[in-house]
Design a protein around this motif. Structure first.
Motif, PDB file in Angstrom:
ATOM      1  N   ILE A 208     -13.248  -1.440  -1.813  1.00 32.78           N
ATOM      2  CA  ILE A 208     -13.253  -1.598  -0.360  1.00 32.78           C
ATOM      3  C   ILE A 208     -13.730  -0.325   0.336  1.00 32.78           C
ATOM      4  O   ILE A 208     -13.408   0.793  -0.082  1.00 32.78           O
ATOM      5  N   TYR A 209     -14.484  -0.513   1.427  1.00 30.99           N
ATOM      6  CA  TYR A 209     -14.707   0.561   2.393  1.00 30.99           C
ATOM      7  C   TYR A 209     -13.779   0.310   3.571  1.00 30.99           C
ATOM      8  O   TYR A 209     -13.757  -0.783   4.141  1.00 30.99           O
ATOM      9  N   ASN A 210     -13.006   1.326   3.992  1.00 35.36           N
ATOM     10  CA  ASN A 210     -11.974   1.163   5.019  1.00 35.36           C
ATOM     11  C   ASN A 210     -12.229   2.128   6.175  1.00 35.36           C
ATOM     12  O   ASN A 210     -12.546   3.299   5.961  1.00 35.36           O
ATOM     13  N   ASP A 211     -12.078   1.643   7.444  1.00 33.98           N
ATOM     14  CA  ASP A 211     -12.321   2.520   8.588  1.00 33.98           C
ATOM     15  C   ASP A 211     -11.611   1.969   9.823  1.00 33.98           C
ATOM     16  O   ASP A 211     -11.228   0.797   9.882  1.00 33.98           O
TER      17      ASP A 211
ATOM     18  N   ASP B  80      -9.006   1.242  -1.873  1.00 33.65           N
ATOM     19  CA  ASP B  80      -9.764   1.821  -0.775  1.00 33.65           C
ATOM     20  C   ASP B  80     -10.563   2.947  -1.411  1.00 33.65           C
ATOM     21  O   ASP B  80     -10.063   4.062  -1.582  1.00 33.65           O
TER      22      ASP B  80
ATOM     23  N   GLN C 293      -9.257  -1.297   9.898  1.00 31.63           N
ATOM     24  CA  GLN C 293      -7.950  -0.766  10.285  1.00 31.63           C
ATOM     25  C   GLN C 293      -7.525  -1.395  11.607  1.00 31.63           C
ATOM     26  O   GLN C 293      -8.280  -1.413  12.561  1.00 31.63           O
TER      27      GLN C 293
ATOM     28  N   GLY D 222     -12.425  -2.941   4.936  1.00 29.79           N
ATOM     29  CA  GLY D 222     -11.117  -2.825   5.572  1.00 29.79           C
ATOM     30  C   GLY D 222     -11.279  -2.477   7.036  1.00 29.79           C
ATOM     31  O   GLY D 222     -11.849  -1.444   7.376  1.00 29.79           O
TER      32      GLY D 222
ATOM     33  N   HIS E  36     -10.512  -7.280   4.990  1.00 31.95           N
ATOM     34  CA  HIS E  36      -9.109  -6.874   4.906  1.00 31.95           C
ATOM     35  C   HIS E  36      -8.710  -6.310   6.262  1.00 31.95           C
ATOM     36  O   HIS E  36      -9.345  -5.370   6.751  1.00 31.95           O
TER      37      HIS E  36
ATOM     38  N   THR F 227      -6.388  -3.989   7.751  1.00 31.40           N
ATOM     39  CA  THR F 227      -5.559  -2.946   7.149  1.00 31.40           C
ATOM     40  C   THR F 227      -4.873  -2.117   8.225  1.00 31.40           C
ATOM     41  O   THR F 227      -5.346  -2.013   9.346  1.00 31.40           O
TER      42      THR F 227
ATOM     43  N   THR G 206       0.858  -1.179   0.000  1.00 32.37           N
ATOM     44  CA  THR G 206       0.000   0.000   0.000  1.00 32.37           C
ATOM     45  C   THR G 206       0.895   1.230   0.000  1.00 32.37           C
ATOM     46  O   THR G 206       1.911   1.254   0.693  1.00 32.37           O
TER      47      THR G 206
ATOM     48  N   ASN H  54     -12.779   6.093   2.689  1.00 28.04           N
ATOM     49  CA  ASN H  54     -12.059   5.941   3.945  1.00 28.04           C
ATOM     50  C   ASN H  54     -12.746   6.754   5.048  1.00 28.04           C
ATOM     51  O   ASN H  54     -12.997   7.948   4.871  1.00 28.04           O
TER      52      ASN H  54
ATOM     53  N   HIS I 238      -4.595   3.474  -2.216  1.00 29.73           N
ATOM     54  CA  HIS I 238      -5.084   4.145  -1.009  1.00 29.73           C
ATOM     55  C   HIS I 238      -4.845   5.642  -1.137  1.00 29.73           C
ATOM     56  O   HIS I 238      -3.703   6.069  -1.099  1.00 29.73           O
TER      57      HIS I 238
END
Length: 383
Positions: free
Chosen positions: A209-212, A166, A244, A242, A272, A274, A78, A169, A117
């Motif tokens: 992906i949704y990442n948080d 991503d 975190q 994702g 994921h 992350t 990443t 975020n 990302h």
């Protein structure tokens, strides 16, 4: 050799908690197997991908020793900051592709899983994106156009080369539903649909992906689950969540993390892990989170390990990583990858967040990129 390895596993890893991880045994085992040891990506090849985030400075320097370590240990990468809007497109019409292009070329040369990302985020975005020349918020039509153009430029440049994006975020607030970011305030909640639909149109083969952060939080988990269901009902292409992994030695609990993995997987999402790191320093006023605008005043009490990590804390760190990876292995069929937020302790953002100027030890490699006992604890689970 086999019997010795089995004895090590029986005595130090098979159990649970700190007592099951004897630091001296880990170090002894590491020395014993040094000649034949392979990278983590090889040990976990049948389970999930092992990734790391690469800083712009490291990518620019491209030190052969460092890049060799990345190639040996990881099969997913990443870009830490240089694909974010403020670095990539700081002024309207001005783009800086030097570091992202080098990052992409390196990933391609090693046949890696490349994570982009990030396409849409409320942080690290220059003011011009949301404001007009008079400093007033632009209207929804203009902001939608800027989002679409950004995604077309970035995702379009690397179409067919990025494994996953991503797309969005940190759009959810703790217990308060949608984060009231400029994206939400100007466009409304449908900005999420626009981001995912545009990314899919530009690169239909990329995994989205949704990442948080704090995804173990029940309120946030439930809101994200509802978001996923609503997006799927509308035909919006989202394939991954994702989580975190900015955790500490004693929080969140393994059960909280497990509950979220199960909940997201039940919605058909690939999970994921992350931005994984384990904070070993005292919490700053019980701060838990990853909102980068947060910062607290420095004090020596919050920075106790400037001369090195005590053996007791080193052992706790190894135990914590072992417990985390036991959980990940339990859900190997649902987890796509586990990505560390950095490679060596010196480069970790946790040295400056949420208190600047501290000495933290959150990663598997030390400040000289040597393997730590926590690395050996993670590796031992597969030997």
């Amino acid at each position: 050799m086999v019997s010795t390895r089995r004895q090590f596993l029986k005595g130090t890893v098979a159990g649970s908690g700190l007592a099951s991880l004897n630091l001296a045994s880990i170090k002894s085992h590491a020395a014993f197997t040094a000649a034949t040891e392979t990278g983590l990506k090889d040990l976990y090849a049948k389970d999930f991908k092992i990734g790391t985030a690469i800083s712009g400075a490291n990518m620019r320097a491209a030190d052969p020793k460092f890049m060799g370590l990345i190639a040996k240990e990881f099969n997913a990468i990443t870009m830490e900051n240089n694909m974010k809007w403020e670095r990539l497109n700081p002024e309207q019409g001005k783009w800086d592709w030097e570091i992202p292009d080098k990052f992409m070329a390196f990933g391609a040369s090693q046949n890696m899983y490349i994570l982009g990302h990030v396409l849409v985020w409320h942080s690290q975005v220059p003011d011009w994106v949301f404001k007009n020349a008079k400093g007033k918020d632009i209207n929804a039509r203009k902001l939608k156009a800027r989002m679409v153009d950004h995604i077309e430029q970035l995702a379009g440049r690397y179409k067919g080369k990025i494994s996953a994006w991503d797309v969005l975020n940190e759009a959810v607030d703790e217990g308060n539903g949608w984060r009231k970011s400029p994206w939400f305030n100007i466009i409304g909640p449908k900005f999420v649909d626009l981001a995912f639909n545009t990314a899919h149109e530009i690169d239909p083969n990329a995994h989205l992906i949704y990442n948080d952060y704090n995804m173990h939080n029940p309120d946030k988990r439930d809101f994200v689950v509802k978001m996923v269901r609503d997006l799927k009902k509308r035909g919006v292409p989202i394939q991954g969540i994702g989580m975190q992994g900015h955790v500490a030695l004693d929080y969140p609990s393994i059960k909280e993390l497990e509950d979220s993995i199960k909940a997201f997987a039940a919605e058909g999402m690939r999970v994921h892990i992350t931005e994984l790191d384990v904070d070993v320093l005292p919490a700053a006023w019980d701060h838990i989170g990853a909102e980068i605008s947060t910062n607290f005043e420095y004090s020596d009490q919050l920075n106790p390990y400037t001369k090195g990590l005590p053996a007791e804390i080193e052992a706790k760190l190894a135990s914590r990583y072992s417990d985390l990876f036991k959980l990940f292995l339990k859900y190997r069929d649902d987890i796509e990858r586990v990505t560390f937020w950095g490679t060596g302790d010196k480069e970790s953002w946790k040295n400056d967040f949420p208190v600047r100027g501290r000495t933290n030890y959150p990663l598997l490699f030390d400040r000289e990129y040597k393997r730590k006992p926590c690395y050996d604890a993670v590796a031992a689970l597969k030997k």
